[in-house]
Design an enzyme around this catalytic site. Structure first.
Site, PDB file in Angstrom:
ATOM      1  N   SER A  40       0.871  -1.182   0.000  1.00  0.00           N
ATOM      2  CA  SER A  40       0.000   0.000   0.000  1.00  0.00           C
ATOM      3  C   SER A  40       0.907   1.230   0.000  1.00  0.00           C
ATOM      4  O   SER A  40       0.953   1.985   0.959  1.00  0.00           O
ATOM      5  CB  SER A  40      -0.927  -0.011   1.209  1.00  0.00           C
ATOM      6  OG  SER A  40      -0.205   0.116   2.404  1.00  0.00           O
ATOM      7  N   HIS A 153      -3.118  -6.110   2.572  1.00  0.00           N
ATOM      8  CA  HIS A 153      -2.215  -7.127   3.116  1.00  0.00           C
ATOM      9  C   HIS A 153      -2.866  -8.482   3.329  1.00  0.00           C
ATOM     10  O   HIS A 153      -2.240  -9.405   3.846  1.00  0.00           O
ATOM     11  CB  HIS A 153      -1.614  -6.646   4.442  1.00  0.00           C
ATOM     12  CG  HIS A 153      -0.718  -5.462   4.282  1.00  0.00           C
ATOM     13  ND1 HIS A 153      -0.258  -4.726   5.339  1.00  0.00           N
ATOM     14  CD2 HIS A 153      -0.191  -4.891   3.184  1.00  0.00           C
ATOM     15  CE1 HIS A 153       0.503  -3.741   4.900  1.00  0.00           C
ATOM     16  NE2 HIS A 153       0.556  -3.814   3.586  1.00  0.00           N
ATOM     17  N   GLU A 162      -4.423  -2.561   9.442  1.00  0.00           N
ATOM     18  CA  GLU A 162      -3.660  -3.114  10.560  1.00  0.00           C
ATOM     19  C   GLU A 162      -4.347  -2.834  11.897  1.00  0.00           C
ATOM     20  O   GLU A 162      -4.810  -1.722  12.138  1.00  0.00           O
ATOM     21  CB  GLU A 162      -2.242  -2.502  10.578  1.00  0.00           C
ATOM     22  CG  GLU A 162      -1.546  -2.692   9.239  1.00  0.00           C
ATOM     23  CD  GLU A 162      -0.208  -1.967   9.107  1.00  0.00           C
ATOM     24  OE1 GLU A 162       0.381  -1.600  10.130  1.00  0.00           O
ATOM     25  OE2 GLU A 162       0.234  -1.787   7.961  1.00  0.00           O
ATOM     26  N   GLU A 203       1.860  -9.541   7.053  1.00  0.00           N
ATOM     27  CA  GLU A 203       2.686  -9.101   8.178  1.00  0.00           C
ATOM     28  C   GLU A 203       2.547 -10.023   9.391  1.00  0.00           C
ATOM     29  O   GLU A 203       2.899  -9.641  10.509  1.00  0.00           O
ATOM     30  CB  GLU A 203       2.354  -7.638   8.521  1.00  0.00           C
ATOM     31  CG  GLU A 203       2.677  -6.718   7.351  1.00  0.00           C
ATOM     32  CD  GLU A 203       2.571  -5.232   7.675  1.00  0.00           C
ATOM     33  OE1 GLU A 203       2.019  -4.876   8.727  1.00  0.00           O
ATOM     34  OE2 GLU A 203       3.069  -4.427   6.860  1.00  0.00           O
ATOM     35  N   ASP A 240      -3.784   0.993  11.834  1.00  0.00           N
ATOM     36  CA  ASP A 240      -3.344   1.653  10.602  1.00  0.00           C
ATOM     37  C   ASP A 240      -4.486   1.475   9.609  1.00  0.00           C
ATOM     38  O   ASP A 240      -4.718   0.367   9.112  1.00  0.00           O
ATOM     39  CB  ASP A 240      -2.042   1.058  10.054  1.00  0.00           C
ATOM     40  CG  ASP A 240      -1.609   1.752   8.762  1.00  0.00           C
ATOM     41  OD1 ASP A 240      -2.301   2.703   8.330  1.00  0.00           O
ATOM     42  OD2 ASP A 240      -0.587   1.340   8.182  1.00  0.00           O
ATOM     43  N   GLU A 281      -3.033   5.456  12.423  1.00  0.00           N
ATOM     44  CA  GLU A 281      -2.183   5.840  11.298  1.00  0.00           C
ATOM     45  C   GLU A 281      -3.023   5.972  10.032  1.00  0.00           C
ATOM     46  O   GLU A 281      -3.963   5.192   9.834  1.00  0.00           O
ATOM     47  CB  GLU A 281      -1.120   4.742  11.137  1.00  0.00           C
ATOM     48  CG  GLU A 281      -0.160   4.918   9.978  1.00  0.00           C
ATOM     49  CD  GLU A 281       0.824   3.752   9.919  1.00  0.00           C
ATOM     50  OE1 GLU A 281       1.170   3.200  10.989  1.00  0.00           O
ATOM     51  OE2 GLU A 281       1.238   3.376   8.808  1.00  0.00           O
ATOM     52  N   ASP A 308       1.671   8.311   7.412  1.00  0.00           N
ATOM     53  CA  ASP A 308       2.530   7.368   6.681  1.00  0.00           C
ATOM     54  C   ASP A 308       2.531   7.782   5.205  1.00  0.00           C
ATOM     55  O   ASP A 308       3.431   8.496   4.761  1.00  0.00           O
ATOM     56  CB  ASP A 308       2.005   5.945   6.899  1.00  0.00           C
ATOM     57  CG  ASP A 308       2.660   4.905   5.989  1.00  0.00           C
ATOM     58  OD1 ASP A 308       3.684   5.217   5.372  1.00  0.00           O
ATOM     59  OD2 ASP A 308       2.142   3.769   5.888  1.00  0.00           O
ATOM     60  N   LYS A 333       9.799   5.080   7.407  1.00  0.00           N
ATOM     61  CA  LYS A 333      10.135   3.933   6.572  1.00  0.00           C
ATOM     62  C   LYS A 333      11.330   4.327   5.719  1.00  0.00           C
ATOM     63  O   LYS A 333      11.219   5.236   4.871  1.00  0.00           O
ATOM     64  CB  LYS A 333       8.957   3.592   5.655  1.00  0.00           C
ATOM     65  CG  LYS A 333       7.763   2.962   6.356  1.00  0.00           C
ATOM     66  CD  LYS A 333       6.578   2.906   5.403  1.00  0.00           C
ATOM     67  CE  LYS A 333       5.476   2.005   5.902  1.00  0.00           C
ATOM     68  NZ  LYS A 333       4.244   2.154   5.086  1.00  0.00           N
ATOM     69  N   HIS A 361       8.618  -1.261   9.511  1.00  0.00           N
ATOM     70  CA  HIS A 361       8.953  -2.202   8.437  1.00  0.00           C
ATOM     71  C   HIS A 361       8.094  -1.889   7.207  1.00  0.00           C
ATOM     72  O   HIS A 361       7.310  -0.937   7.229  1.00  0.00           O
ATOM     73  CB  HIS A 361       8.668  -3.626   8.920  1.00  0.00           C
ATOM     74  CG  HIS A 361       7.211  -3.870   9.193  1.00  0.00           C
ATOM     75  ND1 HIS A 361       6.643  -5.103   9.244  1.00  0.00           N
ATOM     76  CD2 HIS A 361       6.189  -2.979   9.423  1.00  0.00           C
ATOM     77  CE1 HIS A 361       5.345  -4.994   9.491  1.00  0.00           C
ATOM     78  NE2 HIS A 361       5.046  -3.721   9.604  1.00  0.00           N
ATOM     79  N   LYS A 384       6.877  -0.540  14.704  1.00  0.00           N
ATOM     80  CA  LYS A 384       5.912  -1.555  14.255  1.00  0.00           C
ATOM     81  C   LYS A 384       6.623  -2.411  13.232  1.00  0.00           C
ATOM     82  O   LYS A 384       7.196  -1.904  12.259  1.00  0.00           O
ATOM     83  CB  LYS A 384       4.635  -0.926  13.695  1.00  0.00           C
ATOM     84  CG  LYS A 384       4.757  -0.179  12.390  1.00  0.00           C
ATOM     85  CD  LYS A 384       3.372  -0.038  11.736  1.00  0.00           C
ATOM     86  CE  LYS A 384       3.470   0.515  10.327  1.00  0.00           C
ATOM     87  NZ  LYS A 384       2.206   0.512   9.606  1.00  0.00           N
TER      88      LYS A 384
HETATM   89  P1  PGA Z   1       3.137  -1.231   3.104  1.00  0.00           P
HETATM   90  O1  PGA Z   1       2.242  -1.169   4.408  1.00  0.00           O
HETATM   91  O2  PGA Z   1       4.515  -1.623   3.510  1.00  0.00           O
HETATM   92  O3  PGA Z   1       2.436  -2.256   2.274  1.00  0.00           O
HETATM   93  O4  PGA Z   1       3.086   0.155   2.507  1.00  0.00           O
HETATM   94  C1  PGA Z   1       2.697  -0.719   5.644  1.00  0.00           C
HETATM   95  C2  PGA Z   1       1.939   0.495   6.101  1.00  0.00           C
HETATM   96  O5  PGA Z   1       1.014   0.994   5.420  1.00  0.00           O
HETATM   97  O6  PGA Z   1       2.260   1.012   7.164  1.00  0.00           O
HETATM   98 ZN    ZN Z   2       0.663   2.662   7.018  1.00  0.00          ZN
END
Ligand code: PGA
Ligand code: ZN
Length: 424
Positions: A40, A153, A162, A203, A240, A281, A308, A333, A361, A384
Site C-alpha cells: 500500500s 495485506h 492493521e 505481516e 493503521d 495511522e 505514513d 520507513k 517495516h 511496528k
Molecule cells: P506497506 O504497508 O509496507 O504495504 O506500505 C505498511 C503500512 O502501510 O504502514
Molecule cells: Zn501505514
C-alpha cells in the site's frame, strides 16, 4: 575507506525480488543490507526501480537497480571514508540526479546507504544502534504488534489494514514482547472458536473475514482480557487505516458504504471514546489535507495521529503538515525516502516539532534488522514490525532483545511515555 560495493537480486517475504548490497572496506570489513518493499505504497514515495521485463518475475525483477549499484553508485563512493554517511548519501543523491531517485532507483540507493552504515559501525567495533545513536541511545521501543491484517495485506473483507496491540504497561521490552505474543496466541483461539479462518496476512497477523472494522477491535480487547491483562493499562490498541486505499474523489468507501470525511472523523472520535486506542495511522487519505486538519482538530489532543502515506518520511511533506497543524506523529520507513541521512533528518524535524516518531517495516520484508537498531539509536520509543510471527518480522523483535541485553542497566523501556497524548 570504501573499497568495493557489490549488489545482487534476492527475494523478499512475499517472494518478490529485492536488492541486497554488500560493502567492503579496506580494513577487510564486509557488511550487507537488504531493501524492503511496500504494497500500500504512498504516491509521494521515492521511486522503487523494477525491471518491467515480463519474462522474469512478472516484471518485478530488480536487475536494473542491481546494475546501478555495481556500475554507478558503488564506484561513486569508492575511496570515501565509510563514517562520512552524510557525504556518501549526498553523492548517491547527486549520482542519481532526480528528485525522487527514479533514475538509479531508491531501492538501489537505500541498499548502499544502509550497507555503508553497517560497515562503518562494524569497522568502529560498535553495535549499529550505538554507532548511529551515540552514548544516549538507550530507549527500547514499544512494539506495535499488527495481529489482524486487512486491506492490501490480506485477502479478506476488512477495510482497515492493521490492528495493533501495544503492550505499554510492561516494565521491559522483553516483557512487552512476551505479553504481545501471549495475546497473539489467545487471539488465534478466539478467532478459531468463533469460526473464523486463522490464516496469516503479509505481516504475520491473522486475516479473518470479519464483518466490520469495529469487530476487529472487539476481538483485540477480548483477547487481551482472556490472556489476563487489563486493556488500556497493560495493553492498549491501535490502527493503521491506510485510508488512501479506499478513497476516491472525496469519498471514503468503508464497509460497503460511501462516507464523507466528516462522517469518518465522527467515527474515529467514537472509536477513541470507546476503546483504549493509543495510535491511528493514515486515518485519512494522503492528499486530503483539509480532512486531516479536521481530524487533528477533533481528536489530535487525545490520540497519536500518524502520517505514513501522508508524509512518506519526507522532511518537505512533514514540514507542510507541521505548518498546517496536521497529524502529530511521523511514520518512518527508510525506503520511502531512500537514504539514512534523509531518514534521520525527518526524525529530527519531527522531534523538534513535538511530533512523535514510529519506526516501521514494510509489508514486503527481509531478514535485515536495521530498523530495530535505528529505533533505539534515535530513542523513538515506538516500532511496528508486524505480528510476533514470521521470521522476517520476528528478526527485528529478536534484535531488540539483543540490544536490550547489550544495554543492560542502561536500557529503559519507553512504555506509556511513548504516547504522551494517551489518557486512557
Ligand atoms: P506497506 O504497508 O509496507 O504495504 O506500505 C505498511 C503500512 O502501510 O504502514
Ligand atoms: Zn501505514
Amino acid at each position: 575507506l570504501i573499497e568495493a560495493v557489490n549488489a545482487r537480486e534476492i527475494l523478499d517475504s512475499r517472494g518478490n525480488p529485492t536488492v541486497e548490497v554488500e560493502v567492503l572496506l579496506d580494513d577487510g570489513i564486509v557488511q550487507r543490507a537488504a531493501v524492503p518493499s511496500g504494497a500500500s505504497t504512498g504516491a509521494f514515495e521515492a521511486y522503487e526501480l523494477r525491471d518491467g521485463d515480463k519474462s522474469r518475475y512478472s516484471g518485478k525483477g530488480v536487475l536494473k537497480a542491481v546494475a546501478a549499484v555495481v556500475d554507478e553508485l558503488g564506484p561513486a563512493i569508492e575511496g570515501v571514508e565509510a563514517s562520512e554517511q552524510r557525504i556518501i548519501d549526498e553523492i548517491l543523491i547527486e549520482t542519481d540526479g532526480t528528485d525522487n531517485k527514479s533514475r538509479t532507483g531508491a531501492n538501489a540507493i537505500l541498499g548502499v546507504s544502509l550497507a555503508v552504515a553497517k560497515a562503518a559501525a562494524d569497522s568502529a567495533d560498535l553495535p549499529l544502534f550505538r554507532y548511529l545513536g551515540g552514548p544516549n541511545a538507550h530507549l527500547l521501543p514499544v512494539p506495535l504488534f499488527n495481529v489482524i491484517n486487512g486491506g492490501e495485506h490480506a485477502d479478506n473483507g476488512i477495510d482497515f489494514q492493521e490492528f495493533f496491540l501495544a503492550p505499554i504497561g510492561a516494565d521491559t521490552y522483553g516483557e512487552s514482547l512476551r505479553w504481545g505474543t501471549e495475546v497473539y496466541h489467545v487471539l488465534k483461539g478466539e478467532l478459531k472458536s468463533a469460526g473464523y479462518n486463522t490464516g496469516l496476512g503479509d505481516e504475520g497477523g491473522f486475516a479473518p473475514d470479519l464483518p466490520s472494522n469495529r469487530e476487529g477491535l472487539d476481538f483485540l480487547i477480548r483477547a487481551i482480557e482472556k490472556a489476563g491483562f487489563t486493556p488500556g493499562k497493560d495493553i492498549a490498541v491501535g490502527l493503521d487505516v491506510a485510508a488512501t486505499e479506499f478513497y476516491k474523489d472525496g469519498v471514503y468507501t468503508v464497509e460497503g458504504k460511501e462516507w464523507s470525511v466528516d462522517t469518518l472523523v465522527d467515527y474515529f472520535a467514537d472509536l477513541v471514546a470507546n476503546f483504549p486506542i493509543v495510535t491511528i495511522e493514515d486515518a485519512l487519505a494522503e492528499d486530503d489535507w483539509d480532512g486531516w486538519k479536521k481530524l487533528t482538530d477533533a481528536i489530535g489532543s487525545k490520540v497519536q495521529l500518524v502520517g505514513d502515506d501522508l508524509f512518506v518520511t519526507n522532511p518537505k511533506r512533514l514540514q507542510q503538515g507541521i505548518d498546517l497543524g496536521v497529524a502529530n506523529s511521523l511514520l518512518v520507513k527508510v525506503n520511502q525516502i531512500g537514504t539514512l541521512s534523509e531518514t534521520l533528518d525527518a526524525i529530527s524535524l519531527a522531534t523538534r516539532s513535538g511530533y512523535t516518531s514510529m519506526l516501521s517495516h514494510r509489508s514486503g520484508e527481509t531478514e535485515d534488522t536495521t530498523i530495530a537498531d535505528l529505533a533505539v539509536a534515535v530513542n523513538a520509543g515506538q516500532i511496528k514490525t508486524g505480528a510476533p510471527a514470521r521470521s522476517e518480522r520476528v528478526a527485528k523483535y529478536n534484535q531488540l532483545l539483543r540490544i536490550e541485553e547489550d544495554l543492560g542497566d542502561a536500557a529503559v523501556f519507553a512504555g506509556r511515555s511513548a504516547f504522551p497524548r494517551f489518557k486512557g
